[in-house]
Design a protein around this motif. Structure first.
Motif, PDB file in Angstrom:
ATOM      1  N   UNK A 153      12.197  15.705 -14.059  1.00 55.46           N
ATOM      2  CA  UNK A 153      12.761  14.575 -13.330  1.00 55.46           C
ATOM      3  C   UNK A 153      13.626  15.039 -12.169  1.00 55.46           C
ATOM      4  N   UNK A 154      14.318  16.154 -12.334  1.00 55.44           N
ATOM      5  CA  UNK A 154      15.155  16.680 -11.248  1.00 55.44           C
ATOM      6  C   UNK A 154      14.294  17.055 -10.042  1.00 55.44           C
ATOM      7  N   UNK A 155      13.214  17.777 -10.269  1.00 58.19           N
ATOM      8  CA  UNK A 155      12.340  18.164  -9.160  1.00 58.19           C
ATOM      9  C   UNK A 155      11.580  16.966  -8.603  1.00 58.19           C
ATOM     10  N   UNK A 156      11.257  16.005  -9.456  1.00 60.54           N
ATOM     11  CA  UNK A 156      10.599  14.796  -8.979  1.00 60.54           C
ATOM     12  C   UNK A 156      11.536  14.002  -8.067  1.00 60.54           C
ATOM     13  N   UNK A 157      12.804  13.978  -8.404  1.00 61.32           N
ATOM     14  CA  UNK A 157      13.812  13.324  -7.570  1.00 61.32           C
ATOM     15  C   UNK A 157      13.905  13.994  -6.202  1.00 61.32           C
ATOM     16  N   UNK A 158      13.862  15.306  -6.179  1.00 61.58           N
ATOM     17  CA  UNK A 158      13.901  16.025  -4.906  1.00 61.58           C
ATOM     18  C   UNK A 158      12.675  15.701  -4.054  1.00 61.58           C
ATOM     19  N   UNK A 159      11.498  15.624  -4.678  1.00 60.56           N
ATOM     20  CA  UNK A 159      10.280  15.302  -3.936  1.00 60.56           C
ATOM     21  C   UNK A 159      10.339  13.884  -3.372  1.00 60.56           C
ATOM     22  N   UNK A 160      10.868  12.943  -4.153  1.00 62.88           N
ATOM     23  CA  UNK A 160      10.976  11.564  -3.666  1.00 62.88           C
ATOM     24  C   UNK A 160      11.887  11.481  -2.452  1.00 62.88           C
ATOM     25  N   UNK A 161      12.954  12.268  -2.415  1.00 60.02           N
ATOM     26  CA  UNK A 161      13.841  12.265  -1.258  1.00 60.02           C
ATOM     27  C   UNK A 161      13.157  12.852  -0.030  1.00 60.02           C
ATOM     28  N   UNK A 162      12.253  13.797  -0.229  1.00 59.09           N
ATOM     29  CA  UNK A 162      11.506  14.341   0.912  1.00 59.09           C
ATOM     30  C   UNK A 162      10.564  13.300   1.503  1.00 59.09           C
ATOM     31  N   UNK A 163      10.091  12.374   0.666  1.00 56.21           N
ATOM     32  CA  UNK A 163       9.173  11.345   1.148  1.00 56.21           C
ATOM     33  C   UNK A 163       9.875  10.286   1.980  1.00 56.21           C
ATOM     34  N   UNK A 164      11.184  10.157   1.861  1.00 57.78           N
ATOM     35  CA  UNK A 164      11.925   9.158   2.620  1.00 57.78           C
ATOM     36  C   UNK A 164      13.174   8.732   1.878  1.00 57.78           C
ATOM     37  N   UNK A 165      14.108   8.148   2.622  1.00 56.80           N
ATOM     38  CA  UNK A 165      15.389   7.780   2.024  1.00 56.80           C
ATOM     39  C   UNK A 165      15.282   6.587   1.087  1.00 56.80           C
ATOM     40  N   UNK A 166      14.244   5.759   1.244  1.00 56.46           N
ATOM     41  CA  UNK A 166      14.125   4.559   0.412  1.00 56.46           C
ATOM     42  C   UNK A 166      12.964   4.642  -0.562  1.00 56.46           C
ATOM     43  N   UNK A 167      12.510   5.858  -0.879  1.00 53.01           N
ATOM     44  CA  UNK A 167      11.393   6.032  -1.815  1.00 53.01           C
ATOM     45  C   UNK A 167      11.951   6.170  -3.224  1.00 53.01           C
TER      46      UNK A 167
ATOM     47  N   UNK B  48       3.821  10.914  -6.388  1.00 49.70           N
ATOM     48  CA  UNK B  48       4.723  11.233  -7.499  1.00 49.70           C
ATOM     49  C   UNK B  48       3.943  11.620  -8.750  1.00 49.70           C
ATOM     50  N   UNK B  49       2.833  10.932  -9.002  1.00 47.40           N
ATOM     51  CA  UNK B  49       2.031  11.281 -10.183  1.00 47.40           C
ATOM     52  C   UNK B  49       1.477  12.700 -10.061  1.00 47.40           C
ATOM     53  N   UNK B  50       1.004  13.053  -8.868  1.00 46.65           N
ATOM     54  CA  UNK B  50       0.509  14.415  -8.663  1.00 46.65           C
ATOM     55  C   UNK B  50       1.623  15.433  -8.843  1.00 46.65           C
ATOM     56  N   UNK B  51       2.816  15.098  -8.340  1.00 43.32           N
ATOM     57  CA  UNK B  51       3.957  15.999  -8.498  1.00 43.32           C
ATOM     58  C   UNK B  51       4.298  16.202  -9.968  1.00 43.32           C
ATOM     59  N   UNK B  52       4.280  15.121 -10.752  1.00 42.96           N
ATOM     60  CA  UNK B  52       4.574  15.234 -12.185  1.00 42.96           C
ATOM     61  C   UNK B  52       3.550  16.132 -12.869  1.00 42.96           C
ATOM     62  N   UNK B  53       2.277  15.993 -12.527  1.00 38.45           N
ATOM     63  CA  UNK B  53       1.247  16.836 -13.132  1.00 38.45           C
ATOM     64  C   UNK B  53       1.484  18.307 -12.804  1.00 38.45           C
TER      65      UNK B  53
ATOM     66  N   UNK C  94       0.823  -1.190   0.000  1.00 39.67           N
ATOM     67  CA  UNK C  94       0.000   0.000   0.000  1.00 39.67           C
ATOM     68  C   UNK C  94       0.871   1.260   0.000  1.00 39.67           C
ATOM     69  N   UNK C  95       2.043   1.163   0.626  1.00 38.43           N
ATOM     70  CA  UNK C  95       2.969   2.300   0.632  1.00 38.43           C
ATOM     71  C   UNK C  95       3.401   2.622  -0.795  1.00 38.43           C
ATOM     72  N   UNK C  96       3.697   1.577  -1.583  1.00 38.95           N
ATOM     73  CA  UNK C  96       4.096   1.801  -2.973  1.00 38.95           C
ATOM     74  C   UNK C  96       2.990   2.507  -3.746  1.00 38.95           C
ATOM     75  N   UNK C  97       1.743   2.073  -3.531  1.00 38.75           N
ATOM     76  CA  UNK C  97       0.623   2.699  -4.229  1.00 38.75           C
ATOM     77  C   UNK C  97       0.445   4.148  -3.812  1.00 38.75           C
ATOM     78  N   UNK C  98       0.609   4.452  -2.518  1.00 41.17           N
ATOM     79  CA  UNK C  98       0.434   5.832  -2.059  1.00 41.17           C
ATOM     80  C   UNK C  98       1.566   6.729  -2.557  1.00 41.17           C
ATOM     81  N   UNK C  99       2.794   6.190  -2.595  1.00 34.90           N
ATOM     82  CA  UNK C  99       3.917   6.979  -3.128  1.00 34.90           C
ATOM     83  C   UNK C  99       3.694   7.242  -4.605  1.00 34.90           C
TER      84      UNK C  99
END
Length: 600
Positions: A323-337, A305-310, A296-301
Motif C-alpha cells: 500500500x505504501x508503494x501504491x500510494x507513491x504511484x498514485x501521487x505520480x499519476x496526479x495530485x487528485x488520483x 493501480x491494478x497493474x502496480x499491485x500485481x 474513463x479517467x477513473x477506469x484507466x487509473x
C-alpha cells in the motif's frame, strides 16, 4: 420509429392556444401585419412562440440519450407547433472527429403525428416514406443540408430535396405545409427534421423558420453530446471489464468467487476492481479497490493501480509495504488520483491472514456455524493522500471460514450510510449461513448471489466489486519443513529428509526423482548463501518442494555440454518436474518444483 398522439399543455412545450395549438391561425383567422388591426394578435403569437421555444428547448435538453432527445423534439413539436414530425439521422452516426463517409445514408428514426380520431388530423400521413435515404454529395438534399438553415417545403430547393428524403415520387401531400430543418451538430450535419402542418391549418410564417432553427440546433447538439457520452461510457465500461480478471486462480487451500456489477446507466463507469494473485509458498493475495469518480479517467487509473499491485505482489512485499508503494504511484499519476484499497495475504499453511487497509470498508469473516464478524482493521488513509503510514494486522483464518471483500457500492447508497449497510451485510451473511448445516459453509457462488440480493431499488448508485474467499487451508500433516546449514553435507541430508517424508505419505514411487531434484536445488542454493536455508514439502493434489535462501540471485538454466561435469542441475529439474520456477522474496528467493502424484 413510432407514432404518438400528443396532448397539449405544459408537457407539450407551452400553453395551448386555439384548441391545442399555440400557432393556431386558420384561413378564417389569417395573420395580420403588426401595424394593422390585428397587431395585438400578432404580438400575442410572437410571445407564445418565444414561450414555446423556451419550453421546447428545455424539454429537449432533459434527454440523456439519443432516443430521449429525439422524443423530446417530437413531443414538444406535436401538436403545439406542427401536426407531424419526421426525424432522420445519419446511419451510422459519426462520433467526435471521425471522418464521415460519402455518400451517406439517413434513416428515419421517429415519426410522430396526430391520430386519425383527432379532429385536427383529417389527413394523417398514410403514404409510405423511405426508412433509409441515400444522400449524394451533388444532390439537392445535400445542398439543403449544407445550407444548415431550415427552408419551407414549397421553396425551390425543398421541392427537389424532400422527394429525395421521403423517397422517389413521394412528396408532401397537396395542401400540407412543411419545413425541412437540417440537424447540425458541432462539426457536421447529422440528420434532418421535417415538420408538417395539415391542409386545414395556417401556413408556416417566416418567424416559424427561426423557431424551427432553434429546435433543430438544440436537438442536434443534444444528439452530439449523447453520442459522445455513449461512446465514452461504452469504451470506459469495456476498458474496465477487460482490466478485471477474466478468471480467478484456484490456488491450493482456498476457493475463490467474484462478482462485478456496473452502476446505473447515468453513472456506470467507475474504478472498482478486485484481484487474486498467487504468491510463493501457496499463499495468495486478495485485493479489492475503488478509484474515486466515474469516468474513463477513473477506469484507466484503476488499470494502472491494478497493474502496480500485481507487480508489487510479485516482489512478495508485506501488505503495508504494498500500500505504501501504491500510494507513491498514485501521487505520480496526479495530485487528485485517489483510491481506497484493501490488501490481504492468506497463508494456507499457517491458517492466518495479514490485512492492510487504505480507507476501504472492512472485510467480513463468516465462520463455520453462522457467526459473521466485521473484522477490526486499521482504517488507514486512501491511496494518493501521501505522507501516511499503513498498518497491518494478522488474524486467524480457520478452515471453512469465508472472507468477503467488497467495494462501498454494496453497502452505501442514497438510502443508507456505509456503516448501516455493513451491518445489514453482516446480518444477511449470518442469516444465509443459518439455512445450511451448522457444520458446513454455504456454497460460495450461491453466497455471492445472495449477498447481491441485499440490494434494493435505488441502491445502485455506484459500481460493486465483490471477492469471496473460502479458506480450506493445508493440514499440518501434509507439510514437512526443515532448516539446512549451507554446507557440503546439506544435499545428502535433504535427500534423506525428503525420502523419509515421502515414505510417510505413501509416495515411495516418487522417491528417486524427488531425491535427485531436491539434491540439485539444494546444491545450487548453497553456492550463493551463507545462512541457513529452508526445505519444505507440501502434499496437496500435487507434491511441491520449496527451497528458500537469503540470496536474491535467481538461478538460470543453461544447456551443459556432454563433457561438462556441472551445469546439469536445472536442466534435470526442467526435464523431470511437472513445473518449476524461482521467485524473488523480500528476504531472498525461493526455488520450487512440482511433481504429479501417482494414482492411488
Amino acid at each position: 420509429m413510432g407514432e404518438a398522439s400528443i396532448p397539449n399543455g405544459p408537457e407539450a412545450g407551452g400553453r395551448g392556444v386555439g384548441e391545442g395549438r399555440l400557432f393556431g391561425t386558420t384561413p378564417d383567422n389569417p395573420p395580420s401585419r403588426k401595424d394593422g388591426p390585428g397587431a395585438e394578435l400578432v404580438v400575442r403569437r410572437d410571445s407564445d412562440r418565444i414561450r414555446f421555444v423556451g419550453a421546447a428547448t428545455r424539454r429537449i435538453s432533459r434527454g440523456m440519450d439519443l432516443d430521449e432527445i429525439v422524443l423530446g423534439l417530437c413531443r414538444a413539436s406535436v401538436p403545439t407547433f406542427a401536426d407531424a414530425v419526421l426525424v432522420y439521422l445519419r446511419d451510422p452516426l459519426p462520433v467526435g472527429d471521425e471522418r464521415p463517409v460519402s455518400p451517406f445514408v439517413m434513416r428515419l428514426r421517429r415519426l410522430d403525428q396526430l391520430h386519425e380520431d383527432d379532429k385536427h388530423a383529417p389527413n394523417v400521413i398514410d403514404w409510405d416514406v423511405l426508412d433509409l435515404s441515400e444522400v449524394r454529395p451533388d444532390s439537392a438534399l445535400a445542398e439543403v443540408l449544407r445550407g444548415v438553415r431550415p427552408v419551407f417545403g414549397d421553396s425551390a430547393a425543398a421541392r427537389v430535396a424532400l422527394p429525395e428524403l421521403l423517397g422517389a415520387g413521394r412528396t408532401v401531400p397537396t395542401g400540407h405545409r412543411a419545413i425541412l430543418a437540417p440537424l447540425r451538430g458541432r462539426r457536421r450535419v447529422i440528420g434532418a427534421a421535417v415538420l408538417l402542418r395539415w391542409a386545414g391549418r395556417a401556413t408556416f410564417e417566416p418567424d416559424d423558420l427561426l423557431a424551427a432553427a432553434q429546435l433543430a440546433t438544440q436537438t442536434a447538439l443534444g444528439i452530439d453530446k449523447a453520442v459522445l457520452y455513449g461512446r465514452e461510457a461504452y469504451i470506459a465500461d469495456e476498458l474496465q471489464r477487460t482490466m478485471l480478471p477474466a478468471f480467478l486462480p484456484q490456488p491450493t487451500g482456498v476457493r475463490l468467487a467474484s462478482r462485478y456489477l456496473p452502476a446505473a446507466e447515468t453513472a456506470r463507469v467507475g474504478g472498482d476492481w478486485y484481484d487474486a494473485i498467487p504468491l510463493p509458498g501457496n499463499r495468495v493475495a486478495l485485493v479489492v479497490g475503488d478509484v474515486m469518480g466515474h469516468s474513463m479517467i477513473s477506469a484507466s487509473i484503476m488499470g494502472q493501480l491494478r497493474t502496480t499491485v500485481q507487480t508489487l505482489a510479485g516482489l512478495d512485499l508485506s501488505p503495508q509495504e504494498v500500500l505504501h508503494h501504491l500510494d507513491e504511484q498514485a501521487q505520480r499519476l496526479g495530485s487528485d488520483r485517489m483510491a481506497t484499497c484493501l490488501y490481504v495475504v492468506y497463508d494456507p499453511v499457517a491458517h492466518r491472514i495479514t490485512i492492510a487497509n487504505a480507507g476501504h470498508p472492512p472485510p467480513v469473516l463468516l465462520h463455520v456455524g453462522g457467526r459473521a464478524e466485521v473484522l477490526r482493521v486499521p482504517p488507514g488513509a486512501p491511496i494518493g493522500v501521501g505522507g501516511v503510514d499503513f498498518e497491518a494486522v494478522e488474524l486467524d483464518a480457520p478452515a471453512g471460514a469465508t472472507l468477503l471483500l467488497y467495494t462501498d457500492g454494496l453497502v452505501e447508497s442514497r438510502m443508507r450510510d456505509v456503516w448501516t449497510g455493513i451491518e445489514i451485510l453482516r446480518e444477511r451473511l449470518a442469516a444465509t449461513a443459518q439455512l445450511v448445516d451448522p457444520d458446513h459453509s454455504p456454497p460460495l457462488e450461491a453466497l455471492c448471489d445472495d449477498v447481491l440480493g441485499m440490494l434494493g431499488q435505488g441502491d445502485r448508485d455506484d459500481d460493486i466489486a465483490l471477492l469471496a474467499a473460502r479458506f480450506d487451508g493445508i493440514a499440518p500433516s501434509d507439510v514437512a519443513y526443515w532448516f539446512l546449514e549451507p554446507e557440503d553435507a546439506a544435499p545428502g541430508r535433504a535427500r534423506r529428509l525428503a525420502c523419509r517424508a515421502l515414505s510417510k505419505w505413501g509416495l515411495d514411487d516418487l522417491s528417486d526423482e524427488v531425491e535427485l531434484l531436491v539434491s540439485e536445488v539444494v546444491t545450487n542454493a548453497i553456492r550463493f548463501t551463507e545462512r541457513p536455508m529452508s526445505l519444505r514439502l507440501l502434499r496437496t493434489d500435487i507434491l511441491r518442494c520449496e527451497v528458500s535462501d537469503d540470496s536474491s540471485q535467481l538461478p538460470r538454466q543453461r544447456r551443459a555440454r556432454e563433457t561438462d561435469e556441472d551445469g546439469w542441475g536445472l536442466f534435470l529439474v526442467n526435464r523431470l518436474a511437472r513445473r518449476w520456477g524461482a521467485t524473488r522474496l523480500s528476504t531472498g528467493k525461493v526455488v520450487w518444483f512440482e511433481m504429479t502424484l501417482p494414482p492411488r
